[in-house]
Scaffold this motif. Sequence first.
Motif, PDB file in Angstrom:
ATOM      1  N   ALA A  87      -2.875   9.359  -7.148  1.00 35.80           N
ATOM      2  CA  ALA A  87      -2.224   8.244  -6.466  1.00 35.80           C
ATOM      3  C   ALA A  87      -1.870   8.659  -5.040  1.00 35.80           C
ATOM      4  O   ALA A  87      -1.749   9.845  -4.731  1.00 35.80           O
ATOM      5  N   SER A  88      -1.694   7.673  -4.166  1.00 32.61           N
ATOM      6  CA  SER A  88      -1.347   7.910  -2.758  1.00 32.61           C
ATOM      7  C   SER A  88      -0.061   7.157  -2.464  1.00 32.61           C
ATOM      8  O   SER A  88      -0.017   5.934  -2.571  1.00 32.61           O
ATOM      9  N   MET A  89       0.982   7.895  -2.063  1.00 32.39           N
ATOM     10  CA  MET A  89       2.315   7.334  -2.004  1.00 32.39           C
ATOM     11  C   MET A  89       2.896   7.397  -0.597  1.00 32.39           C
ATOM     12  O   MET A  89       2.703   8.370   0.142  1.00 32.39           O
ATOM     13  N   GLY A  90       3.663   6.359  -0.240  1.00 28.96           N
ATOM     14  CA  GLY A  90       4.431   6.386   0.999  1.00 28.96           C
ATOM     15  C   GLY A  90       3.600   6.138   2.237  1.00 28.96           C
ATOM     16  O   GLY A  90       2.409   5.849   2.182  1.00 28.96           O
ATOM     17  N   ILE A  91       4.252   6.258   3.407  1.00 31.36           N
ATOM     18  CA  ILE A  91       3.581   5.947   4.668  1.00 31.36           C
ATOM     19  C   ILE A  91       2.463   6.932   4.964  1.00 31.36           C
ATOM     20  O   ILE A  91       1.498   6.596   5.669  1.00 31.36           O
ATOM     21  N   GLY A  92       2.557   8.145   4.449  1.00 27.64           N
ATOM     22  CA  GLY A  92       1.535   9.151   4.703  1.00 27.64           C
ATOM     23  C   GLY A  92       0.524   9.267   3.585  1.00 27.64           C
ATOM     24  O   GLY A  92      -0.324  10.159   3.623  1.00 27.64           O
ATOM     25  N   HIS A  93       0.580   8.348   2.605  1.00 26.72           N
ATOM     26  CA  HIS A  93      -0.271   8.426   1.418  1.00 26.72           C
ATOM     27  C   HIS A  93      -0.281   9.849   0.857  1.00 26.72           C
ATOM     28  O   HIS A  93      -1.322  10.470   0.682  1.00 26.72           O
ATOM     29  N   PHE A  94       0.934  10.315   0.569  1.00 25.13           N
ATOM     30  CA  PHE A  94       1.118  11.639   0.003  1.00 25.13           C
ATOM     31  C   PHE A  94       0.500  11.680  -1.394  1.00 25.13           C
ATOM     32  O   PHE A  94       0.683  10.767  -2.188  1.00 25.13           O
ATOM     33  N   LEU A 123      -2.557   1.979 -12.542  1.00 21.80           N
ATOM     34  CA  LEU A 123      -1.612   1.676 -11.475  1.00 21.80           C
ATOM     35  C   LEU A 123      -1.768   0.240 -10.999  1.00 21.80           C
ATOM     36  O   LEU A 123      -0.769  -0.458 -10.774  1.00 21.80           O
ATOM     37  N   MET A 124      -2.989  -0.222 -10.863  1.00 24.14           N
ATOM     38  CA  MET A 124      -3.201  -1.594 -10.411  1.00 24.14           C
ATOM     39  C   MET A 124      -2.582  -2.597 -11.405  1.00 24.14           C
ATOM     40  O   MET A 124      -2.021  -3.618 -11.005  1.00 24.14           O
ATOM     41  N   GLN A 125      -2.674  -2.299 -12.687  1.00 25.81           N
ATOM     42  CA  GLN A 125      -2.073  -3.178 -13.690  1.00 25.81           C
ATOM     43  C   GLN A 125      -0.550  -3.171 -13.617  1.00 25.81           C
ATOM     44  O   GLN A 125       0.101  -4.150 -13.966  1.00 25.81           O
ATOM     45  N   VAL A 160       7.482  -0.399 -10.208  1.00 23.13           N
ATOM     46  CA  VAL A 160       6.643  -0.197  -9.023  1.00 23.13           C
ATOM     47  C   VAL A 160       7.207  -0.958  -7.833  1.00 23.13           C
ATOM     48  O   VAL A 160       7.183  -0.462  -6.701  1.00 23.13           O
ATOM     49  N   GLN A 161       7.733  -2.152  -8.080  1.00 22.77           N
ATOM     50  CA  GLN A 161       8.355  -2.914  -6.996  1.00 22.77           C
ATOM     51  C   GLN A 161       9.549  -2.148  -6.411  1.00 22.77           C
ATOM     52  O   GLN A 161       9.744  -2.101  -5.195  1.00 22.77           O
ATOM     53  N   GLU A 162      10.343  -1.543  -7.303  1.00 26.72           N
ATOM     54  CA  GLU A 162      11.483  -0.739  -6.842  1.00 26.72           C
ATOM     55  C   GLU A 162      11.003   0.452  -6.019  1.00 26.72           C
ATOM     56  O   GLU A 162      11.578   0.773  -4.966  1.00 26.72           O
ATOM     57  N   LEU A 163       9.930   1.109  -6.466  1.00 27.45           N
ATOM     58  CA  LEU A 163       9.406   2.265  -5.746  1.00 27.45           C
ATOM     59  C   LEU A 163       8.861   1.864  -4.380  1.00 27.45           C
ATOM     60  O   LEU A 163       9.092   2.554  -3.382  1.00 27.45           O
ATOM     61  N   ASN A 203       0.809  -1.222   0.000  1.00 27.20           N
ATOM     62  CA  ASN A 203       0.000   0.000   0.000  1.00 27.20           C
ATOM     63  C   ASN A 203       0.840   1.269   0.000  1.00 27.20           C
ATOM     64  O   ASN A 203       0.294   2.365   0.113  1.00 27.20           O
ATOM     65  N   LEU A 204       2.160   1.130  -0.150  1.00 26.91           N
ATOM     66  CA  LEU A 204       3.010   2.309  -0.244  1.00 26.91           C
ATOM     67  C   LEU A 204       2.918   2.973  -1.612  1.00 26.91           C
ATOM     68  O   LEU A 204       3.284   4.137  -1.770  1.00 26.91           O
ATOM     69  N   VAL A 205       2.476   2.226  -2.604  1.00 27.50           N
ATOM     70  CA  VAL A 205       2.161   2.771  -3.932  1.00 27.50           C
ATOM     71  C   VAL A 205       0.716   2.386  -4.195  1.00 27.50           C
ATOM     72  O   VAL A 205       0.418   1.233  -4.496  1.00 27.50           O
ATOM     73  N   HIS A 206      -0.178   3.347  -4.060  1.00 27.97           N
ATOM     74  CA  HIS A 206      -1.601   3.013  -3.989  1.00 27.97           C
ATOM     75  C   HIS A 206      -2.435   4.059  -4.722  1.00 27.97           C
ATOM     76  O   HIS A 206      -1.954   5.149  -5.048  1.00 27.97           O
ATOM     77  N   TRP A 207      -3.685   3.703  -4.953  1.00 27.67           N
ATOM     78  CA  TRP A 207      -4.656   4.634  -5.534  1.00 27.67           C
ATOM     79  C   TRP A 207      -6.009   4.247  -4.968  1.00 27.67           C
ATOM     80  O   TRP A 207      -6.547   3.189  -5.283  1.00 27.67           O
ATOM     81  N   ASN A 208      -6.573   5.087  -4.115  1.00 25.46           N
ATOM     82  CA  ASN A 208      -7.856   4.781  -3.483  1.00 25.46           C
ATOM     83  C   ASN A 208      -9.005   4.874  -4.480  1.00 25.46           C
ATOM     84  O   ASN A 208      -9.006   5.734  -5.368  1.00 25.46           O
ATOM     85  N   GLU A 209      -9.982   4.010  -4.320  1.00 24.13           N
ATOM     86  CA  GLU A 209     -11.161   4.067  -5.164  1.00 24.13           C
ATOM     87  C   GLU A 209     -11.877   5.404  -4.973  1.00 24.13           C
ATOM     88  O   GLU A 209     -12.004   5.907  -3.867  1.00 24.13           O
ATOM     89  N   GLY A 210     -12.331   5.964  -6.087  1.00 24.11           N
ATOM     90  CA  GLY A 210     -13.075   7.214  -6.032  1.00 24.11           C
ATOM     91  C   GLY A 210     -12.220   8.460  -6.014  1.00 24.11           C
ATOM     92  O   GLY A 210     -12.764   9.570  -5.981  1.00 24.11           O
ATOM     93  N   GLU A 211     -10.889   8.308  -6.022  1.00 23.13           N
ATOM     94  CA  GLU A 211     -10.008   9.470  -6.036  1.00 23.13           C
ATOM     95  C   GLU A 211      -9.332   9.593  -7.396  1.00 23.13           C
ATOM     96  O   GLU A 211      -9.233   8.616  -8.151  1.00 23.13           O
TER      97      GLU A 211
END
Length: 268
Positions: free
Chosen positions: A64-71, A117-119, A126-129, A53-61
């Motif tokens: 993208a949401s990145m890092g521990i703080g979902h920046f 992003l999910m793909q 993405v694994q490196e990130l 979940n460090l490289v993420h994208w919430n549904e409805g947004e």
Amino acid sequence: MQNPAAQNASHFASQNIGRSGNYAGGMPELSPVELQAIGDQIFKNEGGGSITNLVHWNEGEDFASMGIGHFTWYPIGRTGRFGSTFPELLNYMQEHGAQIPAWLPRNGAPWYSRGQLMQAKNTPQVQELQNFLYQTRTLQAQFIVDRTRRAMPKLISTTSNGLRPQVAANLNAVANTPGGWYALIDYTNFKGEGLNRSGGYNGQNWGLLQVLEEMRPTQSGQQALHEFANAALRVLERRIRNSPPERNERRWLAGWTNRVNTYRRLLV
């Protein structure tokens, strides 16, 4: 990881912000134990403590949401209401010696939708990130702390004269409670400083300043943590009422409530 509010009180400082309307003081330097505990809890709050979940994208947004703080990180060429904080983090980490993955663009996220992003989740990039963001968790926590530290004097100076004593007193009450700095730091990362009076929905923002303005008078101690949490929930409910109906923001209220309720536990 245990909630920081369950850690030993000696690890979590309190600080007098100044009882008058004038800002006099600031956030104390945090110990490595405290910094790690706060960072781990924010990571748990935002992404369940999962590296995926460090490289993420919430549904409805639409970002993208990145890092521990979902920046937040908007795609290249797209701007939005909430702004992109991930580029600020990247600059901060580079200034502190972190080696940013060479492929990472600086002008926006390379994915234009959650589906893209999910793909890409299992690609080497993405694994490196993800691994990079996992290895730099403490530096990200320091970025969040420094952001809150910079906001402290502005919380007082931005407030109208009539509300300034109330905001200063409420800030003091939380800051002088063991565990209070976690609440202040996490909420700043969660919903921002609230310094932009024209931001938010219908001209009403939902950041830390609005919570301090919403708080009822209180003394330091567990009651201050409860009042901070109660005020935060009222501010977030107001955001939901003001939000465009098509966003269906009420779907997020249960998760927001769980997060805010972590602010209530007094250190022992």
